[in-house]
Write a protein that holds these residues in place. Sequence first.
Motif, PDB file in Angstrom:
ATOM      1  N   ILE A  25       0.838  -1.201   0.000  1.00 20.61           N
ATOM      2  CA  ILE A  25       0.000   0.000   0.000  1.00 20.61           C
ATOM      3  C   ILE A  25       0.876   1.256   0.000  1.00 20.61           C
ATOM      4  O   ILE A  25       0.661   2.191  -0.773  1.00 20.61           O
ATOM      5  CB  ILE A  25      -0.937   0.014   1.238  1.00 20.61           C
ATOM      6  N   GLY A  26       1.882   1.249   0.872  1.00 23.71           N
ATOM      7  CA  GLY A  26       2.780   2.402   0.948  1.00 23.71           C
ATOM      8  C   GLY A  26       3.442   2.675  -0.385  1.00 23.71           C
ATOM      9  O   GLY A  26       3.472   3.816  -0.868  1.00 23.71           O
ATOM     10  N   CYS A  27       3.961   1.625  -1.021  1.00 17.78           N
ATOM     11  CA  CYS A  27       4.623   1.791  -2.317  1.00 17.78           C
ATOM     12  C   CYS A  27       3.647   2.335  -3.357  1.00 17.78           C
ATOM     13  O   CYS A  27       3.998   3.208  -4.156  1.00 17.78           O
ATOM     14  CB  CYS A  27       5.193   0.461  -2.803  1.00 17.78           C
ATOM     15  N   ALA A  28       2.422   1.815  -3.335  1.00 18.36           N
ATOM     16  CA  ALA A  28       1.436   2.257  -4.319  1.00 18.36           C
ATOM     17  C   ALA A  28       1.093   3.731  -4.104  1.00 18.36           C
ATOM     18  O   ALA A  28       1.025   4.517  -5.062  1.00 18.36           O
ATOM     19  CB  ALA A  28       0.179   1.395  -4.230  1.00 18.36           C
ATOM     20  N   ILE A  29       0.897   4.115  -2.837  1.00 12.54           N
ATOM     21  CA  ILE A  29       0.598   5.526  -2.555  1.00 12.54           C
ATOM     22  C   ILE A  29       1.782   6.395  -2.967  1.00 12.54           C
ATOM     23  O   ILE A  29       1.621   7.424  -3.619  1.00 12.54           O
ATOM     24  CB  ILE A  29       0.287   5.745  -1.058  1.00 12.54           C
ATOM     25  N   GLY A  30       2.970   5.934  -2.602  1.00 10.10           N
ATOM     26  CA  GLY A  30       4.174   6.691  -2.951  1.00 10.10           C
ATOM     27  C   GLY A  30       4.269   6.875  -4.455  1.00 10.10           C
ATOM     28  O   GLY A  30       4.538   7.968  -4.950  1.00 10.10           O
ATOM     29  N   GLN A  31       4.020   5.810  -5.165  1.00 11.79           N
ATOM     30  CA  GLN A  31       4.060   5.857  -6.625  1.00 11.79           C
ATOM     31  C   GLN A  31       3.066   6.904  -7.144  1.00 11.79           C
ATOM     32  O   GLN A  31       3.390   7.720  -7.997  1.00 11.79           O
ATOM     33  CB  GLN A  31       3.688   4.471  -7.144  1.00 11.79           C
ATOM     34  N   ALA A  32       1.843   6.894  -6.582  1.00 13.02           N
ATOM     35  CA  ALA A  32       0.814   7.837  -7.023  1.00 13.02           C
ATOM     36  C   ALA A  32       1.219   9.270  -6.706  1.00 13.02           C
ATOM     37  O   ALA A  32       1.086  10.171  -7.535  1.00 13.02           O
ATOM     38  CB  ALA A  32      -0.515   7.503  -6.351  1.00 13.02           C
ATOM     39  N   ILE A  33       1.748   9.477  -5.494  1.00 17.18           N
ATOM     40  CA  ILE A  33       2.191  10.811  -5.086  1.00 17.18           C
ATOM     41  C   ILE A  33       3.302  11.286  -6.013  1.00 17.18           C
ATOM     42  O   ILE A  33       3.384  12.451  -6.385  1.00 17.18           O
ATOM     43  CB  ILE A  33       2.707  10.771  -3.627  1.00 17.18           C
ATOM     44  N   GLY A  34       4.164  10.337  -6.376  1.00 23.31           N
ATOM     45  CA  GLY A  34       5.262  10.682  -7.263  1.00 23.31           C
ATOM     46  C   GLY A  34       4.767  11.101  -8.634  1.00 23.31           C
ATOM     47  O   GLY A  34       5.275  12.048  -9.227  1.00 23.31           O
ATOM     48  N   VAL A  35       3.756  10.419  -9.134  1.00 28.56           N
ATOM     49  CA  VAL A  35       3.229  10.745 -10.456  1.00 28.56           C
ATOM     50  C   VAL A  35       2.611  12.134 -10.447  1.00 28.56           C
ATOM     51  O   VAL A  35       2.749  12.900 -11.396  1.00 28.56           O
ATOM     52  CB  VAL A  35       2.178   9.692 -10.890  1.00 28.56           C
ATOM     53  N   LEU A  36       1.932  12.480  -9.348  1.00 33.47           N
ATOM     54  CA  LEU A  36       1.282  13.774  -9.282  1.00 33.47           C
ATOM     55  C   LEU A  36       2.315  14.838  -8.971  1.00 33.47           C
ATOM     56  O   LEU A  36       3.010  14.751  -7.969  1.00 33.47           O
ATOM     57  CB  LEU A  36       0.211  13.765  -8.195  1.00 33.47           C
ATOM     58  N   PRO A  37       2.443  15.824  -9.820  1.00 37.29           N
ATOM     59  CA  PRO A  37       3.438  16.857  -9.539  1.00 37.29           C
ATOM     60  C   PRO A  37       2.997  17.696  -8.339  1.00 37.29           C
ATOM     61  O   PRO A  37       1.828  17.725  -7.994  1.00 37.29           O
ATOM     62  CB  PRO A  37       3.457  17.706 -10.809  1.00 37.29           C
ATOM     63  N   GLY A  38       3.947  18.356  -7.721  1.00 39.93           N
ATOM     64  CA  GLY A  38       3.593  19.263  -6.628  1.00 39.93           C
ATOM     65  C   GLY A  38       3.718  18.619  -5.273  1.00 39.93           C
ATOM     66  O   GLY A  38       4.640  18.918  -4.530  1.00 39.93           O
ATOM     67  N   ILE A  39       2.801  17.718  -4.942  1.00 39.64           N
ATOM     68  CA  ILE A  39       2.864  17.136  -3.606  1.00 39.64           C
ATOM     69  C   ILE A  39       4.074  16.230  -3.509  1.00 39.64           C
ATOM     70  O   ILE A  39       4.251  15.334  -4.324  1.00 39.64           O
ATOM     71  CB  ILE A  39       1.656  16.236  -3.276  1.00 39.64           C
ATOM     72  N   GLY A  40       4.869  16.465  -2.505  1.00 44.95           N
ATOM     73  CA  GLY A  40       6.058  15.646  -2.306  1.00 44.95           C
ATOM     74  C   GLY A  40       5.821  14.597  -1.243  1.00 44.95           C
ATOM     75  O   GLY A  40       4.747  14.544  -0.638  1.00 44.95           O
ATOM     76  N   SER A  41       6.842  13.783  -1.007  1.00 48.12           N
ATOM     77  CA  SER A  41       6.666  12.706  -0.051  1.00 48.12           C
ATOM     78  C   SER A  41       6.495  13.235   1.369  1.00 48.12           C
ATOM     79  O   SER A  41       5.781  12.644   2.159  1.00 48.12           O
ATOM     80  CB  SER A  41       7.840  11.732  -0.134  1.00 48.12           C
ATOM     81  N   ALA A  42       7.130  14.389   1.689  1.00 44.53           N
ATOM     82  CA  ALA A  42       6.985  14.927   3.047  1.00 44.53           C
ATOM     83  C   ALA A  42       5.524  15.217   3.346  1.00 44.53           C
ATOM     84  O   ALA A  42       4.984  14.822   4.387  1.00 44.53           O
ATOM     85  CB  ALA A  42       7.815  16.198   3.211  1.00 44.53           C
ATOM     86  N   ALA A  43       4.870  15.903   2.411  1.00 43.95           N
ATOM     87  CA  ALA A  43       3.462  16.244   2.617  1.00 43.95           C
ATOM     88  C   ALA A  43       2.620  14.978   2.689  1.00 43.95           C
ATOM     89  O   ALA A  43       1.733  14.852   3.531  1.00 43.95           O
ATOM     90  CB  ALA A  43       2.968  17.146   1.496  1.00 43.95           C
ATOM     91  N   ALA A  44       2.910  14.032   1.799  1.00 42.87           N
ATOM     92  CA  ALA A  44       2.110  12.811   1.773  1.00 42.87           C
ATOM     93  C   ALA A  44       2.209  12.075   3.100  1.00 42.87           C
ATOM     94  O   ALA A  44       1.206  11.605   3.638  1.00 42.87           O
ATOM     95  CB  ALA A  44       2.574  11.908   0.637  1.00 42.87           C
ATOM     96  N   ILE A  45       3.418  11.995   3.644  1.00 43.13           N
ATOM     97  CA  ILE A  45       3.601  11.292   4.909  1.00 43.13           C
ATOM     98  C   ILE A  45       2.864  12.040   6.022  1.00 43.13           C
ATOM     99  O   ILE A  45       2.163  11.441   6.833  1.00 43.13           O
ATOM    100  CB  ILE A  45       5.099  11.142   5.238  1.00 43.13           C
ATOM    101  N   ALA A  46       2.985  13.372   6.017  1.00 40.68           N
ATOM    102  CA  ALA A  46       2.311  14.169   7.041  1.00 40.68           C
ATOM    103  C   ALA A  46       0.810  13.924   7.014  1.00 40.68           C
ATOM    104  O   ALA A  46       0.162  13.745   8.038  1.00 40.68           O
ATOM    105  CB  ALA A  46       2.598  15.648   6.828  1.00 40.68           C
ATOM    106  N   LEU A  47       0.256  13.897   5.789  1.00 38.21           N
ATOM    107  CA  LEU A  47      -1.185  13.754   5.669  1.00 38.21           C
ATOM    108  C   LEU A  47      -1.647  12.381   6.129  1.00 38.21           C
ATOM    109  O   LEU A  47      -2.775  12.215   6.570  1.00 38.21           O
ATOM    110  CB  LEU A  47      -1.606  13.985   4.220  1.00 38.21           C
ATOM    111  N   LEU A  48      -0.760  11.395   6.038  1.00 38.03           N
ATOM    112  CA  LEU A  48      -1.180  10.044   6.360  1.00 38.03           C
ATOM    113  C   LEU A  48      -0.812   9.608   7.777  1.00 38.03           C
ATOM    114  O   LEU A  48      -1.231   8.541   8.216  1.00 38.03           O
ATOM    115  CB  LEU A  48      -0.605   9.062   5.338  1.00 38.03           C
ATOM    116  N   ILE A  49      -0.051  10.433   8.499  1.00 38.73           N
ATOM    117  CA  ILE A  49       0.323  10.029   9.859  1.00 38.73           C
ATOM    118  C   ILE A  49      -0.904   9.740  10.727  1.00 38.73           C
ATOM    119  O   ILE A  49      -0.963   8.710  11.397  1.00 38.73           O
ATOM    120  CB  ILE A  49       1.252  11.075  10.510  1.00 38.73           C
ATOM    121  N   PRO A  50      -1.932  10.620  10.695  1.00 40.86           N
ATOM    122  CA  PRO A  50      -3.102  10.309  11.522  1.00 40.86           C
ATOM    123  C   PRO A  50      -3.718   8.950  11.181  1.00 40.86           C
ATOM    124  O   PRO A  50      -4.224   8.252  12.051  1.00 40.86           O
ATOM    125  CB  PRO A  50      -4.067  11.449  11.197  1.00 40.86           C
TER     126      PRO A  50
END
Lengths: 510, 333, 206
Positions: A25-50
């Motif tokens: 799941i993590g890899c898939a989300i990371g892959q999707a975040i990577g494809v989408l420009p703008g949002i980086g991994s830092a933001a993605a991780i922050a949003l998913l911590i909760p």
Amino acid sequence: MDTFNLFWDGLLTALHPENLLFALIGCAIGQAIGVLPGIGSAAAIALLIPVTFTLSPISAIIMLAGIFYGTNYGGTITSVLMNTPGESASVVTVIDGYQMARRGRAGAALGIAAIGSFIGGIAGTVGLIVAAKPLTDVAIRIGPPEYFALMVLGLSLLTGLASSSAIKSIMMALVGLLIGTVGIDPALGIPRFTFGNPELLDGISFIAVVIGLFGIGEILQNIEHRDQEVYTTGFGSVLPNREDMRRSAGPIGRGTLIGFVLGIIPGATSVIASYLSYGVEVKRAKDKSRFGRGAIEGVAGPETANNSFVNANFIPLLALGIPGTASMAMMMGGMMANGLVPGPRLFADHPNFVWTLIASMIIGNALLLIMNLPLIRFWVLLLKVPYGILFAIILEFTIIGAYSESFSTFNLLVMAIAGLASYLLKKLDYPLAPLVLTLILGPLMEENLRRSLQMSSGNFSILVDRPVALSGLCLAAVVFVWPLIRRALTHLWKVRQRPTVSQLDARGNH
Amino acid sequence: MSLFQWRKLIAAATAVTAGLAVTGCSTTSGSAADASSYPAKGRTVTLIVPYDAGGAGDVGARLLAPYLSDELGAKITIENDPGAGSQIGVSKLARSKPDGYTLGFTHLPATITTYLDPERKADFTLSNLAPIGMYVIDPTAFAVKGDSKYNSLDDLIADAKAHPGKIRITDSGVLSDGHITVLELEKLTGAKFAIVHGDGGAANVTNILGGNTDVGNLNISGNTAELVNDGQIKLLAIFDSKPDPHFPGVKTGVEQGYNIIEASSRAISAPAGTPKTIINKVSSALERAMKDPKFVKKADAAGLRLTYMNPNDLLTYWKKMEKSVKPLIALAR
Amino acid sequence: MTRSRQVAAGVFALLGVFAIVESRQLPYYTSNGPGPGFFPLWIGIALAVVSTIHLVQLLVPHRAASRRTAHSALTRREAANPDPSDQVQVPGDVDAAMTGDRADDPSEELMEAQPTSLWPGRASAARVAIVLCAILYVALTLESFGFTLSMFTMLVVVLLTLGRQKPWVTAVVAAVGSVAVYLVFTRWLQVQLPPSPIPWLSALGL
């Protein structure tokens, strides 16, 4: 032996179905975040911590780690297909990756990026297993003077960048440096070139400029004429062929090393790693004119470097509790929120956790490779979408990317201006790469120079008193001057070989 | 179709969109702020975080949001408006409609230094904001390497006086809480330091461990305690009003005879003009949320130092900090 | 075409001058070495100088043409003019490429030789303008109209005008590009895109 047993236990835990699922799941989300420009991994991780609070701590961290290194696999895709970097680490990939796509070699570009990323990722993780602590102890000594030397070395590699005209390259490099000075100055906090506009205090968004220069600039060029054929598709193998692999072996090896070294150093970023790798490849190449026209080395090196960087980035965090980048700081936040405090005692206090995480990184990189290679066929299909529709999709991507970087519409204006500038500059044969590269390096160079001088109360000797900084600067000088010397020498040689003017005249008289 | 026809089409499309938007806006503004029925059913409260998603304070805000939402009885969405060290987000907060549906984080002293520093040309001051409550106070501390020769502020000051301008102190940026602490210390003692403006937090730990600074400013949350317990770094002083139980044996600045109290803190504020009843409602909801044992446990794990303050106390705290920072602005450069 | 190049070089020179003027207002040097004005000033000076050199190169009639006519002239000029900015290319010189100093002359001359203009016609300019205006439109409306509406209208316009798509294709792509993308971002990825201020749209979760 002990390490091996711990790793083996970790591997078994990581292979537990639940952990495997969250790695996926993590890899898939990371892959999707990577494809989408703008949002980086830092933001993605922050949003998913909760979200991770509902999981077991180990699954949670495995998932967050998957996001972190997964983004680099995804970032390549938009770079290659759309000329828009999905992730700042993939900025350099745009230069040759997109040109490969236009020549019908998108599959090869994506394939080599996935393979390189895999090798870099595994190497980074192995380095983590073998020598985490001793390496980190050395890496943290890197201070502002050494960083300054590194940036100067980076700038010296600029001279190797292939372009049609030296003077135009210099002009673009200077413009990049100038744009980099906009915003609050790094030493005194005084605004420069902001004209009272608070949007400019943080400087001009690098991501917005790059998306504008490459993504929008390309759309403008393609859209200029109706029904322009943009991509060559439908021939050649989808995956990299033997020749590609042969050409890429060196860049992948060097990229691994560059990414790994920079990954350990806290404060370096993956953009620098991928840029240095690109610079080195161009420097080494015999035929430099291939770069910028779809050289596979220009994709293999940087893409390997950024993934090697990301995996090595775990070393300072796990060994010393120091997060090297913003994304790592988020990883640390995620770990702490799940009751695991990164610090020097983490290996001793939670060995099972640490080794499971490490094992999961190897599994995750393998998963990403397995996921990516078949997906390439699917991604390349995207290029068969008629350009009349595709351009609108790319346009939307660039807009979301520039906006979501800091949720500001001002970035869209920056992007539009950069796009127009890119369109005009390309018409006039100005190269864009030097501008982007100095925009990355310039601010870091100034910041670290001025920090060094704050350390020494204004005494420049700090730059030469420290052996690492001094050797970096010397190396930069050699890299910078050597081509000129060699050129001069070859030139002298050629002149001597050639009949002189008087001989010519004399012969004419005969 | 000719270009002209397309132009007409675009114009029409724009007009339709604009029309839709205008009707949309007018219905929204029709429901005026009604303090007694706040929060109105179905309405969302926007909480501005003036930093990047994943940046300073963002995770803490995201942890709090669901609990605050339960206590307040309204859905809360977090909006990241990063830029210029929180100036963009706070400026947006100050300009928002004071109806209680837009609230935001104001970090101190960052907010204060932003509007006091003439270079920043901020379009707000305290008078444009209505403090609601304090959420987190993270005291400033001076840290040195575990084997450093300094053991107290006295050692440090004595050495700094013996070698003026030679002892390196790394803070987390111009006019950050750490920088202000150093400036106050210089003013108080007459010592002179080589102040290096660093990136704060982890970068400062790196600088301390790597020997690239003599003293580093840290805030005591996060994994600082872990590093101190391990002996990698030691704290010379925590600039708080009382000693911290997580750091046994570390004296406060005041205890060592240096009357400095400094911290990086996160308060929640509303735009000025927000009705008093709404302010109090949100503030007491914040207080209740911060007492929820489930939340406290999570906040503790995340290393947040929760400290609630009601609107009046926060205002006093704010004004006191403003007064102490003001004379330092000129010394900062 | 040469005119456009001259104008571009001039613009860059002016940009350099502008940087020089602006950075004069910033502290140039401090007790800790270079101040905020140091780098912008020198970058500005370098940009102004280099751009001016380039401008002069463009204004002075092409020496390149004469270069090929006489080999002797080439050798003589090299001796007289060691300026690295001079675009002299020795045939087969690999190392010139290493410095990025590959002569721009071949390509430029080729283009100069062609009578076709560098700049596209009015229709093409309009197409380029539409893309830029579309971005500006989104920049202006994104936060007031909300993501879905702003993006939908933008997509409809560019797909119909530039893409020349059939209305149903346009409708499908624009709907997916606005509504579906919005839902994916806000629901799955938790990224906030501006919601619509229109009650019935926001009630639908858009």
